[in-house]
Structure formats: structure tokens, C-alpha cells
Motif scaffolding. Sequence first.
Motif, PDB file in Angstrom:
ATOM      1  N   LYS B  18       0.846  -1.209   0.000  1.00 62.04           N
ATOM      2  CA  LYS B  18       0.000   0.000   0.000  1.00 62.04           C
ATOM      3  C   LYS B  18       0.878   1.255   0.000  1.00 62.04           C
ATOM      4  CE  LYS B  18      -3.729   1.972   2.877  1.00 62.04           C
ATOM      5  NZ  LYS B  18      -4.853   2.137   1.962  1.00 62.04           N
ATOM      6  N   LEU B  19       1.890   1.230   0.872  1.00 59.93           N
ATOM      7  CA  LEU B  19       2.790   2.383   0.945  1.00 59.93           C
ATOM      8  C   LEU B  19       3.513   2.580  -0.391  1.00 59.93           C
ATOM      9  CD1 LEU B  19       4.928   3.580   3.820  1.00 59.93           C
ATOM     10  CD2 LEU B  19       6.081   3.235   1.651  1.00 59.93           C
ATOM     11  N   ALA B  20       3.987   1.480  -0.965  1.00 59.27           N
ATOM     12  CA  ALA B  20       4.725   1.580  -2.226  1.00 59.27           C
ATOM     13  C   ALA B  20       3.838   2.153  -3.333  1.00 59.27           C
ATOM     14  CB  ALA B  20       5.265   0.209  -2.628  1.00 59.27           C
ATOM     15  N   GLU B  21       2.611   1.668  -3.406  1.00 57.10           N
ATOM     16  CA  GLU B  21       1.742   2.114  -4.496  1.00 57.10           C
ATOM     17  C   GLU B  21       1.238   3.539  -4.295  1.00 57.10           C
ATOM     18  OE1 GLU B  21      -1.168  -1.000  -4.980  1.00 57.10           O
ATOM     19  OE2 GLU B  21       0.235  -2.189  -6.197  1.00 57.10           O
ATOM     20  N   GLU B  22       0.974   3.896  -3.037  1.00 54.88           N
ATOM     21  CA  GLU B  22       0.416   5.232  -2.808  1.00 54.88           C
ATOM     22  C   GLU B  22       1.480   6.324  -2.694  1.00 54.88           C
ATOM     23  OE1 GLU B  22      -2.471   5.375   0.347  1.00 54.88           O
ATOM     24  OE2 GLU B  22      -3.542   3.630  -0.456  1.00 54.88           O
ATOM     25  N   ARG B  23       2.635   5.983  -2.133  1.00 56.21           N
ATOM     26  CA  ARG B  23       3.620   7.036  -1.857  1.00 56.21           C
ATOM     27  C   ARG B  23       4.835   6.994  -2.785  1.00 56.21           C
ATOM     28  NH1 ARG B  23       1.582   9.343   3.143  1.00 56.21           N
ATOM     29  NH2 ARG B  23      -0.592   9.013   2.678  1.00 56.21           N
ATOM     30  N   ILE B  24       5.238   5.794  -3.240  1.00 56.52           N
ATOM     31  CA  ILE B  24       6.466   5.716  -4.039  1.00 56.52           C
ATOM     32  C   ILE B  24       6.165   5.801  -5.544  1.00 56.52           C
ATOM     33  CG2 ILE B  24       8.568   4.387  -4.525  1.00 56.52           C
ATOM     34  CD1 ILE B  24       8.243   3.009  -1.826  1.00 56.52           C
ATOM     35  N   LEU B  25       5.145   5.068  -5.966  1.00 57.72           N
ATOM     36  CA  LEU B  25       4.823   5.010  -7.399  1.00 57.72           C
ATOM     37  C   LEU B  25       4.705   6.402  -8.055  1.00 57.72           C
ATOM     38  CD1 LEU B  25       4.241   3.079  -9.736  1.00 57.72           C
ATOM     39  CD2 LEU B  25       1.836   3.092  -9.091  1.00 57.72           C
ATOM     40  N   PRO B  26       3.992   7.345  -7.419  1.00 55.42           N
ATOM     41  CA  PRO B  26       3.846   8.645  -8.092  1.00 55.42           C
ATOM     42  C   PRO B  26       5.167   9.416  -8.281  1.00 55.42           C
ATOM     43  CG  PRO B  26       2.259   8.413  -6.276  1.00 55.42           C
ATOM     44  CD  PRO B  26       3.234   7.290  -6.158  1.00 55.42           C
ATOM     45  N   VAL B  27       6.191   9.090  -7.493  1.00 52.19           N
ATOM     46  CA  VAL B  27       7.429   9.887  -7.556  1.00 52.19           C
ATOM     47  C   VAL B  27       8.657   9.093  -8.009  1.00 52.19           C
ATOM     48  CG1 VAL B  27       6.701  11.586  -5.841  1.00 52.19           C
ATOM     49  CG2 VAL B  27       7.862   9.528  -5.067  1.00 52.19           C
ATOM     50  N   ARG B  28       8.493   7.810  -8.336  1.00 55.14           N
ATOM     51  CA  ARG B  28       9.697   6.999  -8.569  1.00 55.14           C
ATOM     52  C   ARG B  28      10.506   7.480  -9.781  1.00 55.14           C
ATOM     53  NH1 ARG B  28       7.387   1.140 -10.623  1.00 55.14           N
ATOM     54  NH2 ARG B  28       6.251   1.931 -12.418  1.00 55.14           N
ATOM     55  N   ALA B  29       9.822   7.893 -10.830  1.00 55.13           N
ATOM     56  CA  ALA B  29      10.560   8.345 -12.015  1.00 55.13           C
ATOM     57  C   ALA B  29      11.347   9.608 -11.688  1.00 55.13           C
ATOM     58  CB  ALA B  29       9.595   8.589 -13.170  1.00 55.13           C
ATOM     59  N   HIS B  30      10.731  10.492 -10.904  1.00 48.93           N
ATOM     60  CA  HIS B  30      11.415  11.731 -10.520  1.00 48.93           C
ATOM     61  C   HIS B  30      12.631  11.437  -9.640  1.00 48.93           C
ATOM     62  CE1 HIS B  30      12.226  15.668  -8.804  1.00 48.93           C
ATOM     63  NE2 HIS B  30      12.138  15.102  -7.621  1.00 48.93           N
ATOM     64  N   LEU B  31      12.454  10.568  -8.655  1.00 47.31           N
ATOM     65  CA  LEU B  31      13.562  10.240  -7.742  1.00 47.31           C
ATOM     66  C   LEU B  31      14.735   9.662  -8.528  1.00 47.31           C
ATOM     67  CD1 LEU B  31      11.608   8.543  -4.787  1.00 47.31           C
ATOM     68  CD2 LEU B  31      12.580  10.844  -4.809  1.00 47.31           C
ATOM     69  N   ASP B  32      14.423   8.830  -9.520  1.00 44.24           N
ATOM     70  CA  ASP B  32      15.451   8.199 -10.341  1.00 44.24           C
ATOM     71  C   ASP B  32      16.184   9.250 -11.176  1.00 44.24           C
ATOM     72  OD1 ASP B  32      16.736   5.906 -11.745  1.00 44.24           O
ATOM     73  OD2 ASP B  32      15.555   6.619 -13.441  1.00 44.24           O
ATOM     74  N   GLU B  33      15.406  10.082 -11.827  1.00 46.75           N
ATOM     75  CA  GLU B  33      15.969  11.106 -12.708  1.00 46.75           C
ATOM     76  C   GLU B  33      16.823  12.104 -11.918  1.00 46.75           C
ATOM     77  OE1 GLU B  33      15.566  11.017 -16.011  1.00 46.75           O
ATOM     78  OE2 GLU B  33      16.716  12.861 -16.355  1.00 46.75           O
ATOM     79  N   ALA B  34      16.292  12.547 -10.778  1.00 49.26           N
ATOM     80  CA  ALA B  34      16.958  13.603 -10.000  1.00 49.26           C
ATOM     81  C   ALA B  34      18.003  13.048  -9.030  1.00 49.26           C
ATOM     82  CB  ALA B  34      15.911  14.412  -9.233  1.00 49.26           C
ATOM     83  N   GLU B  35      18.119  11.736  -8.895  1.00 49.32           N
ATOM     84  CA  GLU B  35      18.991  11.102  -7.897  1.00 49.32           C
ATOM     85  C   GLU B  35      18.734  11.691  -6.524  1.00 49.32           C
ATOM     86  OE1 GLU B  35      22.889  11.703 -10.172  1.00 49.32           O
ATOM     87  OE2 GLU B  35      22.999   9.615  -9.584  1.00 49.32           O
ATOM     88  N   GLU B  36      17.430  11.721  -6.187  1.00 50.55           N
ATOM     89  CA  GLU B  36      17.026  12.407  -4.958  1.00 50.55           C
ATOM     90  C   GLU B  36      16.754  11.411  -3.849  1.00 50.55           C
ATOM     91  OE1 GLU B  36      14.090  15.528  -5.677  1.00 50.55           O
ATOM     92  OE2 GLU B  36      13.039  14.810  -3.901  1.00 50.55           O
ATOM     93  N   PHE B  37      17.328  11.642  -2.693  1.00 46.61           N
ATOM     94  CA  PHE B  37      17.084  10.738  -1.566  1.00 46.61           C
ATOM     95  C   PHE B  37      15.641  10.899  -1.091  1.00 46.61           C
ATOM     96  CE2 PHE B  37      17.333   9.003   2.724  1.00 46.61           C
ATOM     97  CZ  PHE B  37      18.013   7.824   2.479  1.00 46.61           C
ATOM     98  N   PRO B  38      14.929   9.774  -0.890  1.00 51.96           N
ATOM     99  CA  PRO B  38      13.473   9.853  -0.664  1.00 51.96           C
ATOM    100  C   PRO B  38      13.053  10.155   0.768  1.00 51.96           C
ATOM    101  CG  PRO B  38      14.138   7.558  -0.746  1.00 51.96           C
ATOM    102  CD  PRO B  38      15.390   8.369  -0.978  1.00 51.96           C
ATOM    103  N   TRP B  39      13.485  11.272   1.330  1.00 53.02           N
ATOM    104  CA  TRP B  39      13.174  11.561   2.743  1.00 53.02           C
ATOM    105  C   TRP B  39      11.691  11.536   3.087  1.00 53.02           C
ATOM    106  CZ3 TRP B  39      15.877  10.447   6.614  1.00 53.02           C
ATOM    107  CH2 TRP B  39      17.267  10.559   6.602  1.00 53.02           C
ATOM    108  N   PRO B  40      10.818  12.142   2.265  1.00 50.62           N
ATOM    109  CA  PRO B  40       9.391  12.098   2.648  1.00 50.62           C
ATOM    110  C   PRO B  40       8.861  10.660   2.734  1.00 50.62           C
ATOM    111  CG  PRO B  40       9.757  13.700   0.894  1.00 50.62           C
ATOM    112  CD  PRO B  40      11.031  12.931   1.047  1.00 50.62           C
ATOM    113  N   ILE B  41       9.386   9.781   1.868  1.00 45.34           N
ATOM    114  CA  ILE B  41       8.919   8.390   1.898  1.00 45.34           C
ATOM    115  C   ILE B  41       9.485   7.664   3.123  1.00 45.34           C
ATOM    116  CG2 ILE B  41       8.909   6.189   0.644  1.00 45.34           C
ATOM    117  CD1 ILE B  41       9.128   7.927  -1.939  1.00 45.34           C
TER     118      ILE B  41
END
Lengths: 261, 384
Positions: B18-41
Motif C-alpha cells: 500500500k505504501l509503495a503504491e500510494e507514496r512511491i509510485l507517483p514519484v519513482r521516475a522523478h527520484l530516479d531522474e533527479a537522484e534524490e534521496f526519498p526523505w518524505p517516503i
Amino acid sequence: MNIVVCLKQVPGTTEVKINPETNTLIRQGIKNIINPFDSYALEEGVRLKEKFGGKVTAISMGPAQAVDMLKETISLGADEAVLLSDRAFAGADTWATAYTLAGAVRKMGQIDLIICGRQSTDGDTAQVGPEMAEMLGAAFTAYVCQIEEISAGQMRVKRMMDEGYEIIQSTLPAVITVTKEINIPRLPSLRGVMKSKSAKIPIWTLQDMGLDPKKVGLNGSFTRVVKIFTPQHDKKAEMIHGEPEIQVTCLLGKLREGGLA
Amino acid sequence: MQYFLTDEQKTIKELARKLAEERILPVRAHLDEAEEFPWPIIKDMADSDLFRVFVPAEYEGLGGGCLELSLVVEELSRVCSGVAISYAATALGSYTLMDFGSEELKRKFLPDIAAGKKLCAFALTESTAGSDASGIRTTAEKVEGGYLLNGTKQFITNGGEAELYTIIALTDKSKGPRGASAFMVEKGTPGFTFGKKEKKMGIRASATCELVFQNCLIPEGNIIGRPGMGFIMAMKLLDKSRPGVGAQALGIAQGALEAAYEYTSQRIQFGQAIINQPVVQSMLADMSIQVEAARALIYAAARYADSGAKDITESSAAAKVFASDVAMRVTTDAVQLCGGAGYMKDYPLEKMMRDAKITQIYEGSNQVLRSAVAAELRKRKAKS
């Protein structure tokens, strides 16, 4: 703070289909969920409790199956939950629902704040919150998108209107309905889910709350749903093709034909 | 397939999904592209008690083992293994403390780890010590008031973002690997700084960084276990953590299989969905079989580790090797099935393929681990 959050179990989709023969909702295959606006109400209640201390009690009027939803509220931070369920409550309109919920709040004693979602996604009336406030003699504010301050028996909230925001100061106890801008609801926690599985959800009946049987359910309802139907979309569109001049001439001709130009 | 998970294990798996689908899925492409550490997640995971999963109950955890951790890592990786590894590295960085640390050290740090307030990292690798971990050069010299750390650790997952670091360093250079010890080092300790932040092919949301120690004085009480046990503890740790890396690979493969299934069901060529082509069905079937086999092996290896068995080197290595090879093959085939779309960044497949590669490399390269499995084979033969 003693907080009550009112929730409703609704079909988990905004595209509910209606059986054209019986004019009733087709509920088969649709999972029931917490009315989305109510999940913002619950989150706000839990946040206030975390800030000021106290207790959050979730209540819902509905059939026995709503126990599952109320258990879910425990996993999301509610301390207790109560289901208001009785055959006599069936068929309630907004007034009778508000009367029943208000009865539960009275039974609980000293309550500082009652939080509801702005409306349900199935009925969409947005009436239960304000009606309940009226019955309880509590201050009422709708469409709250931010609670700015709570102190000394007073609260200041920001509410979202069509043309801007209003800052409203009111006394406690109060009833508010909230919009989805107010917060981002949390996910359940593992400890919460485990607690919710063993949580006992008491069921309060008409008798338990000492309510007037003439004021609940279908008996107490001022309104009746005569018919639910899907509007027929039998209008036909006709596409006009060709060069712009030809299209204009053709369109004008049709408008004149219909007496519209 | 039915793996007879307990209600609690199912709850953990469902919540992680549930967490992965609701919180990670919407931002995964951005995190990958920006090499951004996922602090909010990370915050969401903490609020959902996911960091409690692997911490013992007496330190405010939920007391789960390798299997529970693997279930979380699998579900997070199904959506984004870059985020998943930032979570899993905290387990890796705290296992040594949990298994060998003093009561005082555990009381001091574990409740914050369980609450997700502090991330952890494990640091063994150096420029001269990869597969040959005995090549470490970082030293911890016993001095008045503690240990003085000097040296540089390389490719450290969660480096720079974590608050707590389990560091393997030599307390006695003359003894080689038997002179290594483990220490808990807090971010902000004078003499402890961060070097180069790596740019990576995959798992780009995760942080990988150099740790630099220059006369960094750490309290004597921060040693984990006995001096000289560092290398043995590290090997035991990696045996225990490998099913988790396998679970990461498994999650990636599962995500790729699902994405490929969806695409081939919708992609119309020659007047019909390409999934109707026998050659496509055959590829999907092979992918599905491999994913399920990997899952069975990982759950079995994780359960064996949780049983308290000591001889887990072979089962853990086998699970990691098999699952990571599956992840590489399945993601490669998934890209192939999605054709040009699979190669484009608008679709998640190319990311999954990039993310899969590391699982064949880290926590023991598959080649080194195959040697370990072969060594166990020979040992068995010698005994029989």
C-alpha cells in the motif's frame, strides 16, 4: 481534547452504477471504503490529539459491516470507535442521521470538537454536519481547510469559500466539516493494524442511546428518495464537414431550420 | 502459490505494498531522474512502523526476522528498489548492533532506529577491499578515552543520509582479518566527514557515498562485540542479509513481469493484442516461472535463517544469486517485450533493468557467492 469524528462507509468508486429496473445502487463487486472526505476528518482529529492530548472516538451509523471500517479507523489513530446500528435506523435521511449521531455524542458526555468530512461521495448532500451542530447547539463551520488555533475554549479556523478564504473564530464545543486541503491522511501503521484486529467495536442501538423511535430511520425522515436514475443522454451530435464556408452555411441553415437563428 | 504466511506477515506485506503504491509510485521516475534521496517516503515508512519490523520487541520493534524484512523489501522493490535499498540498508547497518552489541549500546540506539528517526549504514568496502574484504586498511587505534579511526570507506549505501554507521576497521594490523573490529559511529563525530557522492547506473534514489575518517575519536563503549571479531561478525551479517538482497531482486522482477503483462495486453499489432502471440506468451510464462521459483527460494532461505540455524551461508548465497540472475533476465525480457516503449524513460521498464544489475554485484558478487556454494558442496562431499 475530546474529539469525535463522524464517518460513513461508501462504495469505493465515484462511478456507481444503478440497476435501471430497480433504481438501486449496484453494490456487487464494489469494495466499501471510508468516505474519502471523512478520512481527512479522522486525520485532523488524530493530529489534534497528538498535539493537545485527549481522545479521538470514531462513530458511524450503518449496518453491521461498517465495523470493518471502524476497525480501520483504529489502525489510522482513533482511540475508540462505536457503531450506531439498529434496524430502526434504516432508511434515514440526513436529518434522521444527524439526530442519531447527535444522540451518540450526547451519550458520550463532554465533547470539545466534532469533525466530519465536507460531504459523502455517495449521497453528496453535505447536510449531516450542520444539522448535527444545530441539534447539539454547538458552533458550526463548514469547509474548514486549516485549524489555525485552539485555546481557552475557542478555535480559529480558515475555511474555503468559492471566492476566497474566511477566518472564523468560534467557541467550543464546535462541529466542523473539512475539505481535502486540510491535510494528507497518513497510512495505517503496523502497530495500529495489529491493535485494530483485536479492537472491540461496541454497537449502540436505539435503546442504548435513548432516542425517540419516531425520529430515527425512515420514520424520522422528512425526505424520501422517490427514484434514483441515470440521466438519459439521447442527444445526438452531428459533425459538419467540408470547407469553412460550406460548414458555416450548413450550420446557419440548420439553426434557421430549428428556429434558433 | 501459497507460502503459508502468518496473519502478521500478510499484514506487513499488504501495508508495504500500500505504501509503495500510494507514496512511491507517483514519484519513482522523478527520484530516479533527479537522484534524490526519498526523505518524505522514509518518513512515511517510519510512521507506518516499517522500521520496527526488524528490531526486537524489547527495543520497541516488532521482532520480525529475515522473512518479515524480505517481505517489506520485496514489496517496496516491486515499485522502486532505489527506495527499498535505503530502507534495507538500515537493517543491514543495525543487525551487527542487534546481534552482538552491548546492552547499553542497544538501549541507546535501537529505539530510535525502530521509530525510523535514525537511518543506519554498514561500511566494510574500501578501494582495496571489495570481494576480498580482508583488504581493508581503515584502522581503529586504541587510545586514551576510546578508539581513533583513520581511513576511507567506499560505496557506502545511505552514506551521508544515515545517522548511525557500523564501521569495520583494523584494531590490530598485524593479525590481518583477525585484527578487525566493528564500531558504531554517529554522524557528526569530529573527524568523520563524507567524500564523493557516487552517480549510479541504477537504484539512483539511494545514496552511495564515501566515508572519510581522520583522527576520528569514538568512545570505547561504541565497539560492537569483542575486538578482533569484526570480520567474523561481518561475514555472519552478510549471510543473514543476503535473502534480503534476493528479495530486492525478486521485487524488481515481479514489478517488471507485471508491467510487461500489462503492456503486451494493451499493445495492438496486426489487429490484436501482442499477448495473443504464442512467442510473447512463452516469454511471459518463463518470466513468471522464474519469479515464482526465486520467491520460493528466498522465503525458504529467510525462514531457514530465522530458524536459528548456523549453516546459512549456502542457502542465503543461493537465494541471492538465483534471484538476482532472475531479476536481470526478467527485466531484460520485459524491456524486449515492450519494444521501443520499454527502452524509453516514459515507461518504468528501462529503470527496472538498470536497477536489477546491482543485485548481481553487491553483498557478494554472484561469482564469489557461487564459489561459496561450491565450497559448501565440497565440504559436504568430504564429510560423506
